[in-house]
Design a protein around this motif. Structure first.
Motif, PDB file in Angstrom:
ATOM      1  N   GLU A  45       0.835  -1.203   0.000  1.00 48.15           N
ATOM      2  CA  GLU A  45       0.000   0.000   0.000  1.00 48.15           C
ATOM      3  C   GLU A  45       0.874   1.259   0.000  1.00 48.15           C
ATOM      4  O   GLU A  45       0.605   2.219  -0.727  1.00 48.15           O
ATOM      5  CB  GLU A  45      -0.914  -0.010   1.227  1.00 48.15           C
ATOM      6  CG  GLU A  45      -1.940   1.079   1.239  1.00 48.15           C
ATOM      7  CD  GLU A  45      -2.876   0.954   2.431  1.00 48.15           C
ATOM      8  OE1 GLU A  45      -3.115   1.970   3.089  1.00 48.15           O
ATOM      9  OE2 GLU A  45      -3.362  -0.163   2.690  1.00 48.15           O
ATOM     10  N   ALA A  46       1.931   1.245   0.791  1.00 46.29           N
ATOM     11  CA  ALA A  46       2.844   2.397   0.847  1.00 46.29           C
ATOM     12  C   ALA A  46       3.536   2.600  -0.499  1.00 46.29           C
ATOM     13  O   ALA A  46       3.688   3.737  -0.956  1.00 46.29           O
ATOM     14  CB  ALA A  46       3.880   2.196   1.957  1.00 46.29           C
ATOM     15  N   VAL A  47       3.925   1.516  -1.143  1.00 43.73           N
ATOM     16  CA  VAL A  47       4.569   1.620  -2.460  1.00 43.73           C
ATOM     17  C   VAL A  47       3.585   2.199  -3.475  1.00 43.73           C
ATOM     18  O   VAL A  47       3.936   3.062  -4.281  1.00 43.73           O
ATOM     19  CB  VAL A  47       5.101   0.241  -2.922  1.00 43.73           C
ATOM     20  CG1 VAL A  47       5.484   0.261  -4.394  1.00 43.73           C
ATOM     21  CG2 VAL A  47       6.286  -0.177  -2.073  1.00 43.73           C
ATOM     22  N   GLU A  48       2.334   1.749  -3.429  1.00 46.26           N
ATOM     23  CA  GLU A  48       1.317   2.283  -4.337  1.00 46.26           C
ATOM     24  C   GLU A  48       1.114   3.779  -4.106  1.00 46.26           C
ATOM     25  O   GLU A  48       0.982   4.549  -5.057  1.00 46.26           O
ATOM     26  CB  GLU A  48      -0.006   1.538  -4.153  1.00 46.26           C
ATOM     27  CG  GLU A  48       0.000   0.129  -4.704  1.00 46.26           C
ATOM     28  CD  GLU A  48      -1.282  -0.628  -4.397  1.00 46.26           C
ATOM     29  OE1 GLU A  48      -2.255  -0.010  -3.908  1.00 46.26           O
ATOM     30  OE2 GLU A  48      -1.314  -1.840  -4.646  1.00 46.26           O
ATOM     31  N   GLU A  49       1.089   4.191  -2.840  1.00 43.74           N
ATOM     32  CA  GLU A  49       0.929   5.611  -2.529  1.00 43.74           C
ATOM     33  C   GLU A  49       2.117   6.423  -3.038  1.00 43.74           C
ATOM     34  O   GLU A  49       1.939   7.517  -3.575  1.00 43.74           O
ATOM     35  CB  GLU A  49       0.757   5.813  -1.025  1.00 43.74           C
ATOM     36  CG  GLU A  49      -0.582   5.339  -0.496  1.00 43.74           C
ATOM     37  CD  GLU A  49      -0.698   5.437   1.018  1.00 43.74           C
ATOM     38  OE1 GLU A  49       0.211   6.004   1.667  1.00 43.74           O
ATOM     39  OE2 GLU A  49      -1.699   4.947   1.552  1.00 43.74           O
ATOM     40  N   MET A  50       3.330   5.863  -2.896  1.00 40.72           N
ATOM     41  CA  MET A  50       4.518   6.561  -3.391  1.00 40.72           C
ATOM     42  C   MET A  50       4.473   6.683  -4.914  1.00 40.72           C
ATOM     43  O   MET A  50       4.782   7.732  -5.479  1.00 40.72           O
ATOM     44  CB  MET A  50       5.788   5.832  -2.956  1.00 40.72           C
ATOM     45  CG  MET A  50       6.115   6.012  -1.485  1.00 40.72           C
ATOM     46  SD  MET A  50       7.520   5.029  -0.901  1.00 40.72           S
ATOM     47  CE  MET A  50       8.728   5.231  -2.160  1.00 40.72           C
TER      48      MET A  50
END
Length: 104
Positions: A45-50
């Protein structure tokens, strides 16, 4: 016979403790596996947000570049229009000057 009974009790106790240890180990392994899955989901999820933020930044940069190019084009057109108006004004002055000379 007493020693055999004592030995059997020891074996039974060892089996029970082994079963409890195995069950505890399996339970802890399941919990750790679940924690790992949760952490992996949070990481994804954090990678997608980045990635989304990077795309947003790229879009913003492209928009700013387009606006800057449009502004530069408008500015060039304005300078060209001013130059044309100055030339027209000079020509009008020449015509008025010639007309005044003819009148005089």
């Amino acid at each position: 016979a007493e020693k055999l009974a004592q030995l059997e009790r020891l074996v039974q106790t060892a089996r029970e403790e082994g079963s409890e240890s195995t069950a505890r180990f399996r339970r802890e392994a399941r919990e750790a596996s679940q924690d790992l899955r949760v952490a992996q989901g949070e990481l994804e999820e954090a990678v997608e947000e980045m990635d989304s933020a990077r795309l947003g930044q790229k879009h913003m940069a492209a928009t700013l570049e387009a606006e800057q190019a449009r502004f530069a084009g408008d500015l060039r057109a304005s300078y060209e229009r001013v130059a044309t108006l100055e030339a027209d004004l000079a020509e009008t002055r020449d015509i008025l000057s010639s007309a005044q000379e003819l009148i005089a």
